[in-house]
Design a protein around this motif. Sequence first.
Motif, mmCIF file in Angstrom:
data_model
loop_
_atom_site.group_PDB
_atom_site.id
_atom_site.type_symbol
_atom_site.label_atom_id
_atom_site.label_comp_id
_atom_site.label_asym_id
_atom_site.label_seq_id
_atom_site.Cartn_x
_atom_site.Cartn_y
_atom_site.Cartn_z
ATOM 1 N N GLY A 26 -11.062 26.836 -13.795
ATOM 2 C CA GLY A 26 -10.045 26.597 -12.782
ATOM 3 C C GLY A 26 -9.033 25.546 -13.182
ATOM 4 O O GLY A 26 -8.440 24.888 -12.320
ATOM 5 N N LEU A 27 -8.806 25.396 -14.486
ATOM 6 C CA LEU A 27 -7.910 24.367 -15.002
ATOM 7 C C LEU A 27 -6.844 24.988 -15.902
ATOM 8 O O LEU A 27 -7.042 26.048 -16.491
ATOM 9 N N SER A 28 -5.723 24.305 -16.010
ATOM 10 C CA SER A 28 -4.679 24.675 -16.953
ATOM 11 C C SER A 28 -4.312 23.445 -17.766
ATOM 12 O O SER A 28 -4.693 22.321 -17.430
ATOM 13 N N PHE A 29 -3.574 23.650 -18.843
ATOM 14 C CA PHE A 29 -3.188 22.524 -19.681
ATOM 15 C C PHE A 29 -1.837 22.789 -20.329
ATOM 16 O O PHE A 29 -1.359 23.925 -20.366
ATOM 17 N N GLU A 30 -1.249 21.720 -20.829
ATOM 18 C CA GLU A 30 -0.012 21.828 -21.605
ATOM 19 C C GLU A 30 -0.364 21.756 -23.086
ATOM 20 O O GLU A 30 -1.032 20.827 -23.527
ATOM 21 N N ARG A 31 0.075 22.755 -23.820
ATOM 22 C CA ARG A 31 -0.179 22.760 -25.261
ATOM 23 C C ARG A 31 0.816 21.846 -25.960
ATOM 24 O O ARG A 31 2.032 21.906 -25.721
ATOM 25 N N ILE A 32 0.293 20.998 -26.850
ATOM 26 C CA ILE A 32 1.124 20.151 -27.699
ATOM 27 C C ILE A 32 0.930 20.623 -29.134
ATOM 28 O O ILE A 32 -0.207 20.688 -29.620
ATOM 29 N N GLY A 94 -18.031 21.249 -19.723
ATOM 30 C CA GLY A 94 -19.277 21.295 -18.987
ATOM 31 C C GLY A 94 -19.086 21.900 -17.605
ATOM 32 O O GLY A 94 -18.004 22.363 -17.241
ATOM 33 N N GLU A 95 -20.149 21.874 -16.820
ATOM 34 C CA GLU A 95 -20.116 22.478 -15.494
ATOM 35 C C GLU A 95 -19.220 21.698 -14.547
ATOM 36 O O GLU A 95 -19.135 20.477 -14.604
ATOM 37 N N ASN A 96 -18.522 22.428 -13.694
ATOM 38 C CA ASN A 96 -17.666 21.849 -12.660
ATOM 39 C C ASN A 96 -16.659 20.851 -13.240
ATOM 40 O O ASN A 96 -16.411 19.782 -12.668
ATOM 41 N N ALA A 97 -16.055 21.212 -14.382
ATOM 42 C CA ALA A 97 -15.110 20.308 -15.035
ATOM 43 C C ALA A 97 -13.894 20.018 -14.163
ATOM 44 O O ALA A 97 -13.273 18.955 -14.272
ATOM 45 N N ALA A 98 -13.553 20.947 -13.281
ATOM 46 C CA ALA A 98 -12.378 20.752 -12.427
ATOM 47 C C ALA A 98 -12.544 19.554 -11.498
ATOM 48 O O ALA A 98 -11.556 18.905 -11.131
ATOM 49 N N ALA A 99 -13.783 19.239 -11.122
ATOM 50 C CA ALA A 99 -14.016 18.084 -10.260
ATOM 51 C C ALA A 99 -13.654 16.794 -10.971
ATOM 52 O O ALA A 99 -13.211 15.821 -10.347
ATOM 53 N N VAL A 100 -13.835 16.782 -12.283
ATOM 54 C CA VAL A 100 -13.532 15.590 -13.086
ATOM 55 C C VAL A 100 -12.054 15.541 -13.457
ATOM 56 O O VAL A 100 -11.405 14.489 -13.372
ATOM 57 N N LEU A 101 -11.515 16.665 -13.867
ATOM 58 C CA LEU A 101 -10.172 16.695 -14.445
ATOM 59 C C LEU A 101 -9.074 17.043 -13.448
ATOM 60 O O LEU A 101 -7.893 16.927 -13.766
ATOM 61 N N GLY A 102 -9.461 17.442 -12.244
ATOM 62 C CA GLY A 102 -8.462 17.843 -11.270
ATOM 63 C C GLY A 102 -7.777 16.690 -10.568
ATOM 64 O O GLY A 102 -6.723 16.872 -9.950
ATOM 65 N N ASP A 103 -8.355 15.495 -10.650
ATOM 66 C CA ASP A 103 -7.796 14.351 -9.942
ATOM 67 C C ASP A 103 -8.255 13.077 -10.650
ATOM 68 O O ASP A 103 -9.348 13.033 -11.212
ATOM 69 N N ASP A 104 -7.420 12.035 -10.625
ATOM 70 C CA ASP A 104 -7.779 10.788 -11.304
ATOM 71 C C ASP A 104 -8.205 9.687 -10.339
ATOM 72 O O ASP A 104 -8.321 8.519 -10.730
#
Length: 263
Positions: A26-32, A94-104
């Motif tokens: 459930g995540l997206s990223f910007e390619r560099i 890992g599991e549920n990565a969106a919980a970690v990376l979706g918000d700071d």
Amino acid sequence: MNIYVMNLRRAEDRLKTLRRRFGEAGLSFERIEGVDGRLLEQAELQRRVPADGRWGRLTAGEVGCFLSHRACWRAFLDAGIRHAAIFEDDVFLGENAAAVLGDDGWVPGDADIVKLETTASRVYLDTSPRGMIDGRRVQRLRSSHYCAAGYIVSRDCAERLLRQSETFCEALDDFLFSALSPVFSTSVVYQLSPAVCVQEWGVKGEGRTQDPGTSIEGREVKQRHGLPPARRLKEICSKESRSLMNKSLSMTGQRQRLRVEFR
């Protein structure tokens, strides 16, 4: 929080795989676009790396890897946000990565860097966490923990990292995560435990990279030279002092030595 992934132009299969992995989370990223150090002119390599480092002269692949991280830091600063997550293109999430990376919102206010990955080596951490996110502890990292395939960096820290790395002589993970590095000793570095990402070699167990031809860092033979006696003595003293401190604080329960799990 923006997510940036470095990727070589010729490594299309890696990019496709990573988009699938992040999409499933459930995540997206910007390619560099990564810097292929093997295509750099010798004059540019010598300008960037004017001297040998602790482990000898950096290979062209290591130089390209470092410059690719710098490109991610610059893109992050141009975005005008507080934190960014930086990834190399061979990570498993890992599991549920969106919980970690979706918000700071969970990142400690004093954090310069939060290391998101693990190599399963034993490291020293503060026993008391500064926070929690999705059942993962955010603990101060007190010893070396190599590799730099996944981490969060603050805006102030990214500005400082760019200033301090116009030229360099150590590999990127040494620069960020070696206890002997001036960056590590002057920064507030946290470890996410359990880690939320691991490099592909850590999952498959078949070496540093599964595809050297598309790896930013590569596998060139490294020329290593002994350190000058004065520098060697200084590093030995620094290591022993830090080790004694970590062991002493572990005896009082303030620190713990463990292998950070991947989940």
